[in-house]
Design a protein around this motif. Structure first.
Motif, PDB file in Angstrom:
ATOM      1  N   PHE A 324      -2.443  -5.029  -8.872  1.00 49.67           N
ATOM      2  CA  PHE A 324      -0.716  -5.574  -8.374  1.00 49.67           C
ATOM      3  C   PHE A 324       0.028  -4.621  -7.473  1.00 49.67           C
ATOM      4  O   PHE A 324      -0.085  -4.448  -6.857  1.00 49.67           O
ATOM      5  N   VAL A 325      -0.799  -3.007  -7.603  1.00 52.99           N
ATOM      6  CA  VAL A 325      -0.387  -1.987  -6.419  1.00 52.99           C
ATOM      7  C   VAL A 325      -0.943  -2.913  -4.736  1.00 52.99           C
ATOM      8  O   VAL A 325      -0.236  -2.283  -4.047  1.00 52.99           O
ATOM      9  N   LEU A 326      -1.995  -3.070  -4.831  1.00 53.16           N
ATOM     10  CA  LEU A 326      -2.879  -3.875  -3.657  1.00 53.16           C
ATOM     11  C   LEU A 326      -2.055  -4.960  -3.646  1.00 53.16           C
ATOM     12  O   LEU A 326      -1.340  -5.067  -2.459  1.00 53.16           O
ATOM     13  N   THR A 327      -1.373  -5.777  -3.899  1.00 55.05           N
ATOM     14  CA  THR A 327      -0.223  -6.788  -4.349  1.00 55.05           C
ATOM     15  C   THR A 327       1.113  -6.485  -3.619  1.00 55.05           C
ATOM     16  O   THR A 327       1.706  -6.718  -2.606  1.00 55.05           O
ATOM     17  N   ALA A 328       1.349  -4.784  -4.250  1.00 55.48           N
ATOM     18  CA  ALA A 328       3.033  -4.330  -3.772  1.00 55.48           C
ATOM     19  C   ALA A 328       2.329  -3.681  -1.880  1.00 55.48           C
ATOM     20  O   ALA A 328       3.498  -3.977  -1.428  1.00 55.48           O
ATOM     21  N   ILE A 329       1.390  -3.408  -2.347  1.00 49.19           N
ATOM     22  CA  ILE A 329       1.270  -2.975  -0.901  1.00 49.19           C
ATOM     23  C   ILE A 329       0.663  -4.310   0.474  1.00 49.19           C
ATOM     24  O   ILE A 329       1.933  -3.491   1.411  1.00 49.19           O
TER      25      ILE A 329
END
Ligand code: PHE
Length: 464
Positions: A324-329
């Motif tokens: 989810f962090v990477l999706t946010a990025i």
């Protein structure tokens, strides 16, 4: 007045067409463009639309739209941006003085508002899921648990508004601080990590019992699933995913160097974008079927299925946080480019300085977007044309404005700007030997691209 952009700038090097705002390198161009293209469109939207429109058959229609329309519009926009040196309104005014073609740019600003209106909310859900995955509250293989977690989140009006405004504040702050260089560098390093994670989740998903059904769904077409609406949805998705039809790629094109090979860049970006989407599909669909979810569950697909996949893998909680962090990025990279369209409008058209432009953009979006944020709670029953604000913003941008923008642009490029200009622009003033590619592009953008868009529209209106 300061007229800089959030993108990466250096004083122009020799050989570039003007001094000022430029990308530093060809790689910078590629990553910035890819950063705009890859986002929630790939990880959230592509899977849920493929899921609710019949799987493989939809994928094929989508590929046709991308090949015959999406890439061509991307080439056209980048070419006009570089030739016209400005955002869509300024560039088209310069290339076609006294004519109304700049309206393409005006429609693009409206599209950017509409897209950001709902996109910032979905990004807010992703932000919330980072926290939820850290606390472990959504780590469950029970569909009931993950479904309830999601529905209770979106039904909370205060949380929805708060999340959206946080997203807008963060994106605005990045633009204000002008650390886009940092963001670009971060995206550049994190993009491979996102890919690696998608591959891992994909492998996990593929090795679940019952996974085959998901692969069949994604790759074995059942053409009976196709309706006129499918074509419009697929066309809209290819515009949305490639960030074309609303002036975003045109604005980026104005930062391109004179020696950038535009057709090659556009093709690479499109292929990379497609790869990310397919990986997301492979990560999601086998798990959907294995866990007994429905592929047609719509926008919530990512938020109820992915947690269940992670819950079933070793160290799943850590991977879920990362995911989810990477999706946010990825979503921030895309949002920066969306905001850029509105910011350059305030900056280049209305002459406001960059800081004020950013603040106005974020504030305007907070108001405009709140109607979408409240679509699952306070405003759930307020509908226009039978759609909530969230769905309306989404439908108007992807299924109306962007394809119309693309149609205008294709007509302008093919019929007004014409072959000699195109040839000069795409061969970088005869320095590239790419006559054949230019000829193919010219044929497509003049006849095939506009014809396909018109047919899809007429078909949708039941006039064909
Ligand atoms: N292409 C972005 C995505 O896939 C969304 C986007 C649309 C960005 C239009 C800019 C312009 O998430």
């Amino acid at each position: 007045m300061e007229k800089t952009s959030s993108l990466q700038f250096v004083p122009a090097k020799t050989g570039s067409i003007r001094a000022g705002e430029m990308f530093t390198s060809r790689l910078g161009v590629l990553t910035a463009t890819l950063g705009s293209a890859v986002g929630l469109g790939n990880i959230w939207r592509f899977p849920y639309l493929t899921g609710s429109n019949g799987g493989a058959a939809f994928l094929i229609v989508y590929l046709i739209c991308t090949l015959l329309v999406g890439i061509q519009i991307m080439v056209g926009e980048q070419m006009l941006g570089r030739a016209g040196q400005g955002n869509a309104i300024a560039a088209l005014r310069r290339l076609a003085p006294g004519k109304a073609w700049w309206l393409f740019g005006a429609a693009g600003v409206l599209s950017a508002f509409l897209i950001m209106g709902f996109y910032s909310e979905v990004a807010g859900w992703v932000f919330a899921y980072i926290i939820k995955s850290i606390s472990g509250t959504i780590l469950s293989t029970d569909p009931q648990v993950t479904t309830t977690a999601f529905t209770s989140l979106i039904a909370d009006p205060m949380k929805s508004l708060f999340l959206q405004w946080i997203v807008l504040a963060v994106t605005g702050a990045i633009l204000l601080l002008g650390v886009a260089k940092g963001i670009e560098r971060t995206t550049k390093t994190l993009m491979p990590v996102l890919l690696a994670l998608l591959v891992m989740v994909g492998i996990r998903s593929l090795t679940l019992p019952g996974a085959m059904q998901g692969l069949t769904f994604l790759f074995k077409p059942d053409f009976s699933a196709i309706t006129p609406a499918t074509f419009l949805t697929a066309l809209g998705l290819s515009f949305f995913k490639l960030s074309v039809g609303m002036g975003c790629m045109l604005t980026y094109g104005s930062y391109f160097r004179a020696d950038q090979n535009i057709p090659v860049t556009a093709t690479r970006v499109t292929l990379a974008d497609l790869m990310v989407s397919l990986l997301a599909g492979i990560a999601i669909f086998p798990a959907v079927f294995a866990f007994g979810f429905k592929p047609e569950s719509g926008p919530s697909l990512l938020f109820i299925t992915i947690p269940a996949v992670f819950a079933s893998m070793p160290l799943g909680n850590i991977f879920m946080v990362l995911f989810f962090v990477l999706t946010a990025i990825a979503s921030i990279g895309a949002m920066l480019s969306l905001l850029e369209v509105i910011v350059t409008f305030f900056n280049q058209q209305l002459g406001l300085n960059r800081k004020l432009s950013v603040v106005l953009t974020a504030a305007g979006l907070a108001i405009f977007g709140s109607a979408a944020a409240l679509s699952n709670s306070t405003l759930a029953n307020v509908k226009l044309f039978g759609l909530t604000f969230f769905d309306l913003y989404d439908y108007l941008s992807s299924n109306v404005l962007m394809p119309l923008g693309g149609l205008l642009l294709a007509i302008f490029v093919g019929w007004v700007w014409g072959y000699p200009n195109i040839r000069k622009a795409l061969s970088n003033d005869e320095t590239l030997k790419n006559d054949r590619i230019i000829a193919v592009f010219y044929g497509l953008i003049k006849f095939v691209t506009p014809a396909l868009i018109v047919i899809v529209f007429l078909n949708q209106l039941h006039l064909l």
